[in-house]
Design a protein around this motif. Structure first.
Motif, mmCIF file in Angstrom:
data_model
loop_
_atom_site.group_PDB
_atom_site.id
_atom_site.type_symbol
_atom_site.label_atom_id
_atom_site.label_comp_id
_atom_site.label_asym_id
_atom_site.label_seq_id
_atom_site.Cartn_x
_atom_site.Cartn_y
_atom_site.Cartn_z
ATOM 1 N N ARG A 20 -2.017 -7.784 -1.438
ATOM 2 C CA ARG A 20 -2.580 -6.480 -1.811
ATOM 3 C C ARG A 20 -3.530 -6.674 -2.977
ATOM 4 N N GLY A 21 -4.743 -6.153 -2.823
ATOM 5 C CA GLY A 21 -5.728 -6.196 -3.893
ATOM 6 C C GLY A 21 -6.225 -7.592 -4.206
ATOM 7 N N TYR A 22 -7.028 -7.658 -5.246
ATOM 8 C CA TYR A 22 -7.575 -8.929 -5.699
ATOM 9 C C TYR A 22 -7.957 -8.783 -7.164
ATOM 10 N N VAL A 23 -8.075 -9.911 -7.835
ATOM 11 C CA VAL A 23 -8.438 -9.934 -9.254
ATOM 12 C C VAL A 23 -9.946 -10.110 -9.413
ATOM 13 N N ALA A 24 -10.535 -10.904 -8.530
ATOM 14 C CA ALA A 24 -11.977 -11.169 -8.588
ATOM 15 C C ALA A 24 -12.526 -11.245 -7.175
ATOM 16 N N ASP A 25 -13.799 -10.965 -7.057
ATOM 17 C CA ASP A 25 -14.504 -11.001 -5.775
ATOM 18 C C ASP A 25 -15.757 -11.841 -5.986
ATOM 19 N N TYR A 26 -15.897 -12.946 -5.246
ATOM 20 C CA TYR A 26 -17.015 -13.860 -5.439
ATOM 21 C C TYR A 26 -17.890 -13.928 -4.195
ATOM 22 N N GLY A 27 -19.187 -13.876 -4.383
ATOM 23 C CA GLY A 27 -20.135 -14.135 -3.313
ATOM 24 C C GLY A 27 -20.330 -15.630 -3.210
ATOM 25 N N ILE A 28 -19.943 -16.216 -2.075
ATOM 26 C CA ILE A 28 -20.037 -17.676 -1.971
ATOM 27 C C ILE A 28 -21.305 -18.145 -1.278
ATOM 28 N N ASP A 29 -21.837 -17.348 -0.348
ATOM 29 C CA ASP A 29 -23.041 -17.791 0.363
ATOM 30 C C ASP A 29 -23.590 -16.645 1.195
ATOM 31 N N ASN A 30 -24.839 -16.310 1.000
ATOM 32 C CA ASN A 30 -25.578 -15.428 1.903
ATOM 33 C C ASN A 30 -24.800 -14.204 2.383
ATOM 34 N N GLY A 31 -24.100 -13.519 1.484
ATOM 35 C CA GLY A 31 -23.422 -12.293 1.879
ATOM 36 C C GLY A 31 -21.981 -12.454 2.299
ATOM 37 N N ILE A 32 -21.359 -13.587 2.011
ATOM 38 C CA ILE A 32 -19.942 -13.787 2.288
ATOM 39 C C ILE A 32 -19.205 -13.662 0.958
ATOM 40 N N PHE A 33 -18.200 -12.792 0.933
ATOM 41 C CA PHE A 33 -17.454 -12.535 -0.295
ATOM 42 C C PHE A 33 -15.984 -12.902 -0.104
ATOM 43 N N ILE A 34 -15.418 -13.588 -1.096
ATOM 44 C CA ILE A 34 -14.011 -13.970 -1.071
ATOM 45 C C ILE A 34 -13.304 -13.259 -2.211
ATOM 46 N N GLY A 35 -12.203 -12.563 -1.885
ATOM 47 C CA GLY A 35 -11.340 -11.962 -2.892
ATOM 48 C C GLY A 35 -10.297 -12.980 -3.318
ATOM 49 N N ILE A 36 -10.052 -13.053 -4.627
ATOM 50 C CA ILE A 36 -9.143 -14.044 -5.200
ATOM 51 C C ILE A 36 -8.004 -13.328 -5.923
ATOM 52 N N ASN A 37 -6.768 -13.829 -5.792
ATOM 53 C CA ASN A 37 -5.640 -13.226 -6.497
ATOM 54 C C ASN A 37 -5.493 -13.829 -7.905
ATOM 55 N N LYS A 38 -4.465 -13.415 -8.636
ATOM 56 C CA LYS A 38 -4.295 -13.866 -10.016
ATOM 57 C C LYS A 38 -3.987 -15.360 -10.119
ATOM 58 N N SER A 39 -3.595 -15.985 -9.033
ATOM 59 C CA SER A 39 -3.374 -17.439 -9.002
ATOM 60 C C SER A 39 -4.629 -18.195 -8.579
ATOM 61 N N ASN A 40 -5.750 -17.478 -8.460
ATOM 62 C CA ASN A 40 -7.035 -18.027 -8.015
ATOM 63 C C ASN A 40 -7.017 -18.537 -6.578
ATOM 64 N N LEU A 41 -6.171 -17.934 -5.750
ATOM 65 C CA LEU A 41 -6.127 -18.290 -4.333
ATOM 66 C C LEU A 41 -6.803 -17.199 -3.511
ATOM 67 N N PRO A 42 -7.520 -17.572 -2.467
ATOM 68 C CA PRO A 42 -8.205 -16.595 -1.613
ATOM 69 C C PRO A 42 -7.213 -15.652 -0.941
ATOM 70 N N THR A 43 -7.532 -14.352 -0.944
ATOM 71 C CA THR A 43 -6.686 -13.352 -0.299
ATOM 72 C C THR A 43 -7.443 -12.529 0.742
ATOM 73 N N SER A 44 -8.770 -12.470 0.633
ATOM 74 C CA SER A 44 -9.537 -11.657 1.577
ATOM 75 C C SER A 44 -10.964 -12.171 1.718
ATOM 76 N N ILE A 45 -11.574 -11.778 2.820
ATOM 77 C CA ILE A 45 -12.953 -12.138 3.145
ATOM 78 C C ILE A 45 -13.677 -10.854 3.558
ATOM 79 N N LEU A 46 -14.895 -10.685 3.082
ATOM 80 C CA LEU A 46 -15.736 -9.558 3.487
ATOM 81 C C LEU A 46 -17.115 -10.108 3.829
ATOM 82 N N VAL A 47 -17.613 -9.719 5.008
ATOM 83 C CA VAL A 47 -18.944 -10.160 5.434
ATOM 84 C C VAL A 47 -19.722 -8.956 5.961
ATOM 85 N N PRO A 48 -20.511 -8.288 5.084
ATOM 86 C CA PRO A 48 -21.426 -7.250 5.570
ATOM 87 C C PRO A 48 -22.541 -7.902 6.390
#
Length: 114
Positions: free
Chosen positions: A24-52
């Motif tokens: 549930r949720g994320y601590v940070a959201d990073y754009g990794i490449d050309n519109g791909i975003f990865i949500g990261i939890n408090k342990s810095n592990l990926p929890t979600s992906i968003l691709v508009p």
């Protein structure tokens, strides 16, 4: 490490979303490449992906993105992040970028078929 992926694709808005089951949720959201975003939890592990604009960003058809058979791979070390998307066991996208996100050394697979 394998995690169960819950994914959805909105054809009208051409948006792909994937999240790890139970997260549930994320601590940070990073754009990794050309519109791909990865949500990261408090342990810095990926929890979600968003691709508009997913069909354009992932260079595939909207009908392919509607499949429920999705695997996302994230492999990191202190220098590099490798990201890949497979649909129906066919790799449709992969990229490599600097790991400026604090993600620890991992070999992570998010799979909709677990």
């Amino acid at each position: 490490m394998k995690k169960r992926l819950i994914s959805s694709y909105d054809e009208e808005n051409d948006t792909f979303v994937g999240k790890i089951d139970g997260e549930r949720g994320y601590v940070a959201d990073y754009g990794i490449d050309n519109g791909i975003f990865i949500g990261i939890n408090k342990s810095n592990l990926p929890t979600s992906i968003l691709v508009p604009n997913a069909s354009e960003v992932l260079n595939t058809s909207k009908s392919v993105l509607e499949s429920g058979d999705v695997k996302i791979g994230i492999c990191c070390d202190e220098f590099c992040l490798k990201f890949s998307v497979c649909i129906e066991d066919l790799k449709i996208f992969s990229t490599k970028c600097k790991n400026n996100f604090g993600i620890p050394k991992i070999n992570y697979e998010m799979d909709s078929n677990i």
